[in-house]
Scaffold this motif. Sequence first.
Motif, PDB file in Angstrom:
ATOM      1  N   TRP A   1     114.076  15.547  40.167  1.00 22.71           N
ATOM      2  CA  TRP A   1     113.843  13.810  40.670  1.00 22.71           C
ATOM      3  C   TRP A   1     114.988  14.355  41.636  1.00 22.71           C
ATOM      4  O   TRP A   1     115.584  14.079  43.087  1.00 22.71           O
ATOM      5  CB  TRP A   1     114.415  12.657  39.806  1.00 22.71           C
ATOM      6  CG  TRP A   1     113.907  12.073  39.500  1.00 22.71           C
ATOM      7  CD1 TRP A   1     113.493  12.284  38.261  1.00 22.71           C
ATOM      8  CD2 TRP A   1     112.719  11.966  40.522  1.00 22.71           C
ATOM      9  NE1 TRP A   1     112.276  11.646  37.729  1.00 22.71           N
ATOM     10  CE2 TRP A   1     111.644  11.065  38.697  1.00 22.71           C
ATOM     11  CE3 TRP A   1     112.601  10.825  41.878  1.00 22.71           C
ATOM     12  CZ2 TRP A   1     110.446   9.912  39.608  1.00 22.71           C
ATOM     13  CZ3 TRP A   1     111.313  10.512  41.671  1.00 22.71           C
ATOM     14  CH2 TRP A   1     110.560   9.893  41.524  1.00 22.71           C
TER      15      TRP A   1
ATOM     16  N   SER B   1     115.129  14.600  46.072  1.00 24.05           N
ATOM     17  CA  SER B   1     115.874  13.411  46.854  1.00 24.05           C
ATOM     18  C   SER B   1     116.381  13.755  47.926  1.00 24.05           C
ATOM     19  O   SER B   1     117.285  13.374  48.356  1.00 24.05           O
ATOM     20  CB  SER B   1     117.752  13.666  45.485  1.00 24.05           C
ATOM     21  OG  SER B   1     118.103  14.588  45.764  1.00 24.05           O
TER      22      SER B   1
ATOM     23  N   GLN C   1     116.461  12.218  51.868  1.00 25.27           N
ATOM     24  CA  GLN C   1     117.633  11.176  52.299  1.00 25.27           C
ATOM     25  C   GLN C   1     118.366  11.636  53.573  1.00 25.27           C
ATOM     26  O   GLN C   1     118.366  10.806  53.937  1.00 25.27           O
ATOM     27  CB  GLN C   1     118.394  11.786  51.079  1.00 25.27           C
ATOM     28  CG  GLN C   1     119.341  13.289  50.619  1.00 25.27           C
ATOM     29  CD  GLN C   1     120.392  13.301  51.754  1.00 25.27           C
ATOM     30  OE1 GLN C   1     120.864  12.674  52.467  1.00 25.27           O
ATOM     31  NE2 GLN C   1     120.546  14.791  51.921  1.00 25.27           N
TER      32      GLN C   1
ATOM     33  N   ALA D   1     121.866  19.153  45.894  1.00 21.00           N
ATOM     34  CA  ALA D   1     120.058  18.568  45.012  1.00 21.00           C
ATOM     35  C   ALA D   1     119.785  19.917  44.766  1.00 21.00           C
ATOM     36  O   ALA D   1     118.849  20.150  43.712  1.00 21.00           O
ATOM     37  CB  ALA D   1     119.600  17.928  45.392  1.00 21.00           C
TER      38      ALA D   1
END
Length: 267
Positions: free
Chosen positions: A28, A32, A35, A94
């Motif tokens: 995840w 992400s 974004q 991330a």
Amino acid sequence: MKGHATAPAPAGSFLPDTRGIRANIGGWAQLSVVQYFVAEAAVIEAWAGPGPYSRATGFISDLGAISCGIYEDRAVCSPLHWLMNASFVVQGLALVLGALFLTAGLLSVAARPGVTARRFRAVAEDSPQTRVLTVPWILAVAIRILTGVAGVGTVLVGLVPEDLGSPWHFAGALMFFIGGGFALLLLGILWFRQTPISWFLAACGLVCIGALVIGAITGMEVPQPGLLERFMGYPVTIGLAAAGLVIAQRVHTERKAHGEPNALTAG
């Protein structure tokens, strides 16, 4: 309680943890990174330069420039520069999380349910003690390293905006493009014949690397430098997010099948 009998796995093979919280967070986290596109659209909308911002001619880093003025013959003014730079940092972190949490074993089988990973192979059948790393394992380790490099580079881009005049901004951008492009190319090779998305990932890597080569040859002196830069950056973000989606879906499916949606499993 004894389970049903299974065929013995090849020596050195094992089933990576595909249900643990570590794998879930890694998948995840990598997903992400999308974004970035939301943040970029918002920052472009707030652009306050003498003319509208163009994705074709404007550099991505212009959106994160702190001061309004002329930078390398371009009129730059981005009131939401803090949002763009924060997005770079979040995207980079991330990717670093993905590199740290997604193990080489998990990457090897993430797109291939029910198959064991294999770290070593025997050099010769008559000498099982002589072992070398398998090619898939080497590719998976290289992908983790390159993804981490891309993540650190993106963090640098966000922490050191272009108009601070530091070489670290340019270095960070190169780390993102080179690390991300080659990570996707290797991931496409690793997942070849495991999932149709392998072709998409490899194509994203090739587009990024190809655009990077063109940019190096031309010194970015092209009619639409912003478009060329986006051919370097967009495929990396999209490709790594797609890979994160594959991994996250696999983790979700495995945890649901075992009835352990919130359980932590052994590494």
